[in-house]
Design an enzyme around this catalytic site. Sequence first.
Site, PDB file in Angstrom:
ATOM      1  N   ASP A   1       0.817  -1.068  -0.217  1.00 18.03           N
ATOM      2  CA  ASP A   1       0.035  -0.018   0.185  1.00 18.03           C
ATOM      3  C   ASP A   1       0.864   1.368  -0.065  1.00 18.03           C
ATOM      4  O   ASP A   1       1.832   1.539   0.839  1.00 18.03           O
ATOM      5  CB  ASP A   1      -0.977   0.182   1.192  1.00 18.03           C
ATOM      6  CG  ASP A   1      -2.264   0.935   1.092  1.00 18.03           C
ATOM      7  OD1 ASP A   1      -1.945   2.250   0.628  1.00 18.03           O
ATOM      8  OD2 ASP A   1      -3.279   0.568   1.247  1.00 18.03           O
TER       9      ASP A   1
ATOM     10  N   SER B   1      -6.648   4.731  -1.277  1.00 20.20           N
ATOM     11  CA  SER B   1      -6.714   3.251  -1.345  1.00 20.20           C
ATOM     12  C   SER B   1      -8.087   2.552  -1.633  1.00 20.20           C
ATOM     13  O   SER B   1      -7.994   1.522  -2.226  1.00 20.20           O
ATOM     14  CB  SER B   1      -6.055   2.523  -0.030  1.00 20.20           C
ATOM     15  OG  SER B   1      -4.882   2.844   0.102  1.00 20.20           O
TER      16      SER B   1
ATOM     17  N   ASP C   1     -10.214  -1.580   6.956  1.00 21.14           N
ATOM     18  CA  ASP C   1      -9.417  -0.514   6.129  1.00 21.14           C
ATOM     19  C   ASP C   1      -9.951  -0.692   4.532  1.00 21.14           C
ATOM     20  O   ASP C   1     -10.284  -1.714   4.026  1.00 21.14           O
ATOM     21  CB  ASP C   1      -7.965  -0.464   6.283  1.00 21.14           C
ATOM     22  CG  ASP C   1      -7.335   0.959   6.342  1.00 21.14           C
ATOM     23  OD1 ASP C   1      -8.208   1.985   6.151  1.00 21.14           O
ATOM     24  OD2 ASP C   1      -6.172   0.997   6.000  1.00 21.14           O
TER      25      ASP C   1
ATOM     26  N   GLU D   1      -2.134  -7.802   2.119  1.00 19.83           N
ATOM     27  CA  GLU D   1      -1.503  -6.327   1.908  1.00 19.83           C
ATOM     28  C   GLU D   1      -0.657  -5.908   2.981  1.00 19.83           C
ATOM     29  O   GLU D   1      -0.780  -6.194   4.138  1.00 19.83           O
ATOM     30  CB  GLU D   1      -2.757  -5.502   2.391  1.00 19.83           C
ATOM     31  CG  GLU D   1      -2.657  -3.870   2.112  1.00 19.83           C
ATOM     32  CD  GLU D   1      -3.434  -2.935   3.129  1.00 19.83           C
ATOM     33  OE1 GLU D   1      -3.682  -2.017   2.737  1.00 19.83           O
ATOM     34  OE2 GLU D   1      -4.398  -3.473   3.716  1.00 19.83           O
TER      35      GLU D   1
ATOM     36  N   ASP E   1       2.248   2.395   3.680  1.00 19.34           N
ATOM     37  CA  ASP E   1       1.244   3.726   3.212  1.00 19.34           C
ATOM     38  C   ASP E   1       1.299   4.433   4.322  1.00 19.34           C
ATOM     39  O   ASP E   1       1.360   5.681   4.602  1.00 19.34           O
ATOM     40  CB  ASP E   1       0.059   3.260   2.755  1.00 19.34           C
ATOM     41  CG  ASP E   1      -0.923   4.518   2.587  1.00 19.34           C
ATOM     42  OD1 ASP E   1      -0.809   5.280   1.628  1.00 19.34           O
ATOM     43  OD2 ASP E   1      -1.615   4.934   3.525  1.00 19.34           O
TER      44      ASP E   1
ATOM     45  N   HIS F   1       2.791   8.308   4.903  1.00 21.10           N
ATOM     46  CA  HIS F   1       2.007   9.726   5.223  1.00 21.10           C
ATOM     47  C   HIS F   1       2.781  10.560   5.895  1.00 21.10           C
ATOM     48  O   HIS F   1       2.763  11.844   5.865  1.00 21.10           O
ATOM     49  CB  HIS F   1       0.732   9.292   5.844  1.00 21.10           C
ATOM     50  CG  HIS F   1      -0.437   8.903   4.623  1.00 21.10           C
ATOM     51  ND1 HIS F   1      -1.040   9.807   3.847  1.00 21.10           N
ATOM     52  CD2 HIS F   1      -0.926   7.810   4.082  1.00 21.10           C
ATOM     53  CE1 HIS F   1      -1.781   9.652   2.889  1.00 21.10           C
ATOM     54  NE2 HIS F   1      -1.935   8.245   3.029  1.00 21.10           N
TER      55      HIS F   1
END
Length: 581
Positions: A133, A182, A241, A381, A386, A390
């Site tokens: 991700d 996403s 998520d 995943e 990710d 961020h």
Amino acid sequence: MKTPRLIRIASFIFFGSITGFLQAAAIYPIDQATILAGSKFDIKIEFNTVINLGDAEIELNGAPINKIISAQPEFISNENGKGSSILYRDVQLPKAGKYQIVARAPQERLQVNWDVYATGPRRVKNVILFIGDGMTIANLTTARVLSKGIQEGKYQGRLAFDDMPSTAMIGTSGSDSLITDSANSMSAYTTGHKTAVNAMGVYVSRAGDNLSHPKVETIAELIKRNTKMAVGIVSDAELEDATPGAMVSHTRRRADKQYIADQLLSSGAEVILGGGSAYFYPQSTKGSRRKDEKNLVENFKLKGYQLAFTKQELLSASESKDTKKLFGVFHPDNMDGSLDRLYLKKNTVEQFPNQPDLTEMTQSAIDVLSRNPNGFFLMVEAALIDKFNHPLDWERAAFDTIMLSNAVQIAKDFAKTHPDTLIIVTPDHTHSGSISGVVHDDKPGPLREKVGIYAEAGYPNYPKADIQGYPNKIDVSKRIAFFYGNYPDHYETLHPKMDGTFVPAVKDDSGKYVANPKYLQLQEDAIHVGGNLPSHQESGVHTADDAVLNAMGPGSENFKGFMDNTEVFKMMVQSLGLGSK
């Protein structure tokens, strides 16, 4: 009687804020949609004006639509005060070909064109889809430097997906924006349809309820409806998520986490492993985030799932040959990353010390799913790449990229004895980020002068990685200089954040995000960096840069050049023969 002059209205969507949007007349699926023959989807026509059902003429390839599809129309006279809508649920087009739908009403004409494609016979028994991700090229490079080392310009090893024979560049933009999230980027992989930011498994229409937008079938639903294959969903984020949620859900808002948890239970997926336990327990349970008294954990048990809540329970359950279905949740929220779990023991590791690694969840999933003689589809995943990109925490993102590589190696080892397995490794979207040089602590002068560039960069001095591919020390004297291309106000320390994930910005009294003063207090020479994002943004954001996909196994040769993200779905369903012939 004179026929009114028809005015053609282009089908388009304009979205305003994340809480609302303006809507023109439209048809869903949208123009240029590619649709798997035999898959289920909803058709919705939205007119700008209020009409009677008898005033509308809807044609599919020149014939009245009811001559081709059997679904009965639902008529909404004036949907949210914006005009009349007609909805056909669970439509199937069994034959491949070009389709054109035209909708007419007084002074309105809408038209879209679709490409419906079939698949040949099934070519693979198993498909394993790995999602890194938010993984961008610089994450791969840093992971390779840290885990394999580099001498005189040559890496001393490769990541597990570096030597896969097929590579493609993936475009990730959604139906509403150049920049994706996403939810809609993963939805493109799982449905083959474009959608909008924050949406999954639906086209975003003017429906007022999140769950009432026109739906499109996911690959997990296709597999369960058409085959006897097993399905697995693994993530180190909350299972509710966006990425795991897009395997099973149909909602305008990815924040509908209670609904997504319910969909995971009803999906029939044989293996479900990850975080997010707070949405599986009834409201009366401490820490629960449900708004009702449903006990999904108990319901999984009643459906015959073996349950696991720690690493030890996971390994024990998966090793048993009697385990055919496995449900495991190991954290109320997102799980902790590998740097913290294995070395620093920060973030929530002390509270939840028995979390499994992504490699252990991957191995357990493959062990259980491979007991199904009809094959399996597994999505794994590495979500925290990710979630560390961020907040500009590249070291933690690098460690979880190494962890993803280790998980992919497990799949490759499985494929050695099961060559009828297609393995795909891809981000759902990218982040900004580049390696600009090497930080040298012994260089004189202010902090920025310690960044060596070009010939002055040399090489970092991370210790040789352990057997798992991790160096046991990251705060060394010569470190990678990694900079993100978009960011809020923050203090750049050029050091790894040893006390927990970086928090670059905090709200001030006016509600704007400003540089977190904590890091100036920790390091007097930290550099204040003025943000290049809007002041309401607390962290870095996704980018539209192409994503790099790697693949191996039967059908992998079809991944090449530049591809749209919806084509990843197409390649998977073609390999599995899921479309009508």
